[in-house]
Design a protein around this motif. Structure first.
Motif, mmCIF file in Angstrom:
data_model
loop_
_atom_site.group_PDB
_atom_site.id
_atom_site.type_symbol
_atom_site.label_atom_id
_atom_site.label_comp_id
_atom_site.label_asym_id
_atom_site.label_seq_id
_atom_site.Cartn_x
_atom_site.Cartn_y
_atom_site.Cartn_z
ATOM 1 N N HIS A 49 -4.968 -11.359 -20.275
ATOM 2 C CA HIS A 49 -4.457 -10.372 -19.314
ATOM 3 C C HIS A 49 -5.549 -9.440 -18.799
ATOM 4 O O HIS A 49 -5.275 -8.578 -17.965
ATOM 5 N N PHE A 50 -6.764 -9.605 -19.320
ATOM 6 C CA PHE A 50 -7.903 -8.808 -18.846
ATOM 7 C C PHE A 50 -8.243 -9.217 -17.408
ATOM 8 O O PHE A 50 -8.205 -10.388 -17.056
ATOM 9 N N PRO A 51 -8.603 -8.288 -16.505
ATOM 10 C CA PRO A 51 -8.789 -6.847 -16.732
ATOM 11 C C PRO A 51 -7.607 -5.995 -16.281
ATOM 12 O O PRO A 51 -7.643 -4.788 -16.420
ATOM 13 N N TYR A 52 -6.558 -6.614 -15.749
ATOM 14 C CA TYR A 52 -5.477 -5.829 -15.135
ATOM 15 C C TYR A 52 -4.417 -5.392 -16.145
ATOM 16 O O TYR A 52 -3.819 -4.327 -15.998
ATOM 17 N N PHE A 53 -4.158 -6.231 -17.161
ATOM 18 C CA PHE A 53 -3.197 -5.914 -18.210
ATOM 19 C C PHE A 53 -1.846 -5.474 -17.630
ATOM 20 O O PHE A 53 -1.354 -4.379 -17.928
ATOM 21 N N LYS A 54 -1.297 -6.336 -16.795
ATOM 22 C CA LYS A 54 0.012 -6.057 -16.226
ATOM 23 C C LYS A 54 1.108 -6.372 -17.240
ATOM 24 O O LYS A 54 0.970 -7.290 -18.053
#
Length: 261
Positions: A49-54
């Protein structure tokens, strides 16, 4: 002869010959394998999920939200595993001053590790208690609290044994064994399609076997009781506590501990 003397002069001067090159090399290999295991275990639930980590939804669990506590815990764990890798490398290279300097970083990193573990437990307990999930509260206390306590004990023993390099090194690297269950359990879930409880059970069994083998081998090689025997006791106790997580004996203890957290 001159070349051999130069190599000897550049080698680390260890007060205790129980810190052998094979043992130090084994620590390096073990740390590398541990880092690989963590990447495999947490790839699907965190790293990918990197870099947004939604936020995303997991069937049966609901929405997974990446908050500051999760990121802080991840950074502290990564820092600790990196330290476990760097320290034996510095010893093997004869960089004793750098080894000691890096070791002093643990005076800050270890308390932050414990803080991150506490925050994760506290956050999970808040959710379970808010939902009135009594069984979930008892399970969370059985799952994470022993690891936090055992990590603190092993680290403090390692610091108090700085004057005994062989003992110190073994105690420091043994902190990894009380931390790898989450990564190993998630790995089993990915590759064996095991249930959550089943993967945790399997991971605990594997850790007990691995530590038992290491404790026996180290005791046989050094002709004395290995510090890993203490670690073996911890991981067995950890497994026992997890096995009694749903019993009437454990639940009052878990709820008393939950009040402290």
């Amino acid at each position: 002869m001159k070349k051999e003397n130069e190599q000897a002069a550049g080698a680390p001067r260890l007060k205790n010959q129980l810190i052998s090159h094979p043992f130090t090399s084994g620590m390096i290999i073990g740390s590398i394998l541990l880092i690989i295991l963590v990447h495999i275990g947490f790839y699907k639930t965190y790293i990918s999920h990197f870099p947004y980590f939604k936020d995303y939804t997991v069937p049966g669990r609901g929405i997974v939200h990446f908050n500051a506590i999760i990121h802080f815990h991840g950074m502290m764990m990564a820092g600790w595993f990196f330290l476990l890798l760097v320290q034996p490398v510095l010893i093997l290279k004869g960089k004793i001053k750098l080894h000691r300097l890096a070791g002093r970083m643990s005076y800050v990193l270890a308390p932050l590790m414990l803080l991150s573990m506490y925050l994760v437990i506290h956050s999970s307990l808040d959710r379970a208690l808010a939902a009135g999930q009594i069984a979930a509260t008892a399970r969370r206390m059985a799952l994470d609290v022993p690891a936090m306590i055992f990590f603190a004990i092993l680290y403090l023993l390692a610091i108090f044994s700085l004057h005994k390099p062989a003992l110190h090194g073994r105690l420091m690297c043994s902190t990894a064994f009380v931390l790898i269950s989450p990564a190993l359990g998630r790995t089993f879930r990915v590759f064996l399609d095991a249930s959550r409880d089943g993967s945790i059970d399997l991971s605990r069994n594997v850790i007990v076997i691995v530590v038992a083998v290491i404790a026996a081998a180290d005791s046989w090689r050094t002709k004395r009781i290995s510090p890993f025997v203490l670690v073996l006791g911890f991981v067995i106790l950890n497994k026992i506590i997890w096995n009694i997580r749903d019993t009437s004996f454990w639940q009052p203890i878990a709820h008393a501990m939950a009040k402290v957290f």
